[in-house]
Write a protein that holds these residues in place. Sequence first.
Motif, PDB file in Angstrom:
ATOM      1  N   TYR A  66       0.821  -1.210   0.000  1.00 13.29           N
ATOM      2  CA  TYR A  66       0.000   0.000   0.000  1.00 13.29           C
ATOM      3  C   TYR A  66       0.855   1.259   0.000  1.00 13.29           C
ATOM      4  O   TYR A  66       0.444   2.301  -0.518  1.00 13.29           O
ATOM      5  CB  TYR A  66      -0.933   0.008   1.217  1.00 13.29           C
ATOM      6  CG  TYR A  66      -2.269  -0.646   0.954  1.00 13.29           C
ATOM      7  CD1 TYR A  66      -3.389   0.098   0.601  1.00 13.29           C
ATOM      8  CD2 TYR A  66      -2.409  -2.024   1.065  1.00 13.29           C
ATOM      9  CE1 TYR A  66      -4.608  -0.507   0.364  1.00 13.29           C
ATOM     10  CE2 TYR A  66      -3.628  -2.644   0.825  1.00 13.29           C
ATOM     11  CZ  TYR A  66      -4.725  -1.877   0.475  1.00 13.29           C
ATOM     12  OH  TYR A  66      -5.931  -2.489   0.236  1.00 13.29           O
ATOM     13  N   ALA A  67       2.048   1.171   0.579  1.00 13.22           N
ATOM     14  CA  ALA A  67       2.946   2.326   0.615  1.00 13.22           C
ATOM     15  C   ALA A  67       3.803   2.436  -0.647  1.00 13.22           C
ATOM     16  O   ALA A  67       4.610   3.360  -0.762  1.00 13.22           O
ATOM     17  CB  ALA A  67       3.848   2.241   1.842  1.00 13.22           C
ATOM     18  N   GLY A  68       3.641   1.505  -1.576  1.00 12.33           N
ATOM     19  CA  GLY A  68       4.400   1.549  -2.824  1.00 12.33           C
ATOM     20  C   GLY A  68       5.863   1.179  -2.675  1.00 12.33           C
ATOM     21  O   GLY A  68       6.693   1.577  -3.501  1.00 12.33           O
ATOM     22  N   ARG A  69       6.179   0.397  -1.657  1.00 15.72           N
ATOM     23  CA  ARG A  69       7.583   0.071  -1.387  1.00 15.72           C
ATOM     24  C   ARG A  69       8.075  -1.172  -2.146  1.00 15.72           C
ATOM     25  O   ARG A  69       9.279  -1.373  -2.276  1.00 15.72           O
ATOM     26  CB  ARG A  69       7.791  -0.159   0.110  1.00 15.72           C
ATOM     27  CG  ARG A  69       7.361   1.007   0.979  1.00 15.72           C
ATOM     28  CD  ARG A  69       8.299   2.200   0.843  1.00 15.72           C
ATOM     29  NE  ARG A  69       7.870   3.291   1.672  1.00 15.72           N
ATOM     30  CZ  ARG A  69       8.061   3.357   2.992  1.00 15.72           C
ATOM     31  NH1 ARG A  69       8.686   2.361   3.608  1.00 15.72           N
ATOM     32  NH2 ARG A  69       7.644   4.387   3.673  1.00 15.72           N
ATOM     33  N   ILE A  70       7.153  -2.038  -2.591  1.00 18.23           N
ATOM     34  CA  ILE A  70       7.541  -3.278  -3.265  1.00 18.23           C
ATOM     35  C   ILE A  70       7.330  -3.129  -4.767  1.00 18.23           C
ATOM     36  O   ILE A  70       6.251  -2.724  -5.214  1.00 18.23           O
ATOM     37  CB  ILE A  70       6.708  -4.466  -2.735  1.00 18.23           C
ATOM     38  CG1 ILE A  70       6.930  -4.646  -1.235  1.00 18.23           C
ATOM     39  CG2 ILE A  70       7.058  -5.761  -3.483  1.00 18.23           C
ATOM     40  CD1 ILE A  70       6.013  -5.687  -0.602  1.00 18.23           C
ATOM     41  N   THR A  71       8.356  -3.437  -5.542  1.00 18.94           N
ATOM     42  CA  THR A  71       8.245  -3.341  -7.000  1.00 18.94           C
ATOM     43  C   THR A  71       8.255  -4.697  -7.686  1.00 18.94           C
ATOM     44  O   THR A  71       7.916  -4.804  -8.856  1.00 18.94           O
ATOM     45  CB  THR A  71       9.395  -2.487  -7.583  1.00 18.94           C
ATOM     46  OG1 THR A  71      10.649  -3.048  -7.162  1.00 18.94           O
ATOM     47  CG2 THR A  71       9.305  -1.053  -7.100  1.00 18.94           C
ATOM     48  N   ARG A  72       8.625  -5.752  -6.950  1.00 19.61           N
ATOM     49  CA  ARG A  72       8.637  -7.090  -7.538  1.00 19.61           C
ATOM     50  C   ARG A  72       8.401  -8.118  -6.442  1.00 19.61           C
ATOM     51  O   ARG A  72       8.923  -7.966  -5.328  1.00 19.61           O
ATOM     52  CB  ARG A  72       9.979  -7.380  -8.224  1.00 19.61           C
ATOM     53  CG  ARG A  72      10.042  -8.737  -8.934  1.00 19.61           C
ATOM     54  CD  ARG A  72      11.316  -8.831  -9.798  1.00 19.61           C
ATOM     55  NE  ARG A  72      11.331 -10.055 -10.568  1.00 19.61           N
ATOM     56  CZ  ARG A  72      11.964 -11.173 -10.200  1.00 19.61           C
ATOM     57  NH1 ARG A  72      12.662 -11.195  -9.069  1.00 19.61           N
ATOM     58  NH2 ARG A  72      11.910 -12.255 -10.942  1.00 19.61           N
TER      59      ARG A  72
END
Length: 256
Positions: A66-72
Amino acid sequence: MDKVVASAAEAVADIGSGSSLAVGGFGLCGVPIKLIDALLAQGADRLTTISNNCGVDDAALGVLLYAGRITRTISSFVGGNKELARLYLSGQLEVELTPQGTLAERLRAGGCGIPAFYTPTGVGTMVADGGIPVRYDADGNVTVTSPPKEIREFDGRQYVLETALTADFGLVRAAKGDRHGNLVFHESARNFNPLAGMAGRITIAEVEELVEPGEILPEAVHLPGVFVQRVVEVGTEGKEIEKRTTRPRPAQTEEA
């Protein structure tokens, strides 16, 4: 030999942006929630996660999503996370899907120094033949797909080659641990935790109860301290139930 650190924040302080994480847990069972929350506060982004299901909506690894910290993410089951589906289908998240047992063995192989192995799981499907969408663009078009994998025959049966998984950091949760890093997991909370701990180059364990060396019988150890670099005691607060299912008590049924 004393691997205890004072806080979860201290334990994750050197996890940098772009790091890969092998994370234990299954749904909300056995998830290192305190380490994940500390990592959220720490601010690292562009993370790659290896976990069974990458959390659920707004819980466990879901807070990082939800915080946009994971890209893969490399995962087995992602159907219980609406935010993951949204990010995936809008081109903001790469997803490598792998069968659940294969994911477990890829982590174990990485921890044991085995570079690859053959398994019959996935033969004759897109798992082996390739073509599973890995990335979409913003318009919903597939831009990256999984590649085909090597197939070999042994004793008349076909097997697909799967590569091992390792990560910069392993994050696990244990019911009990000692200062040397020896860990004991509680029943089903064991799940992917030992495997994630083995696969991490630096493994950080949050434990509900910290004991002194020697208090855990050698034969009771689920993950030896040789795989663990840091231990932080977090207690039992904050654990949630993913899906609460109840039934009426016998007395209530009779009254009804």
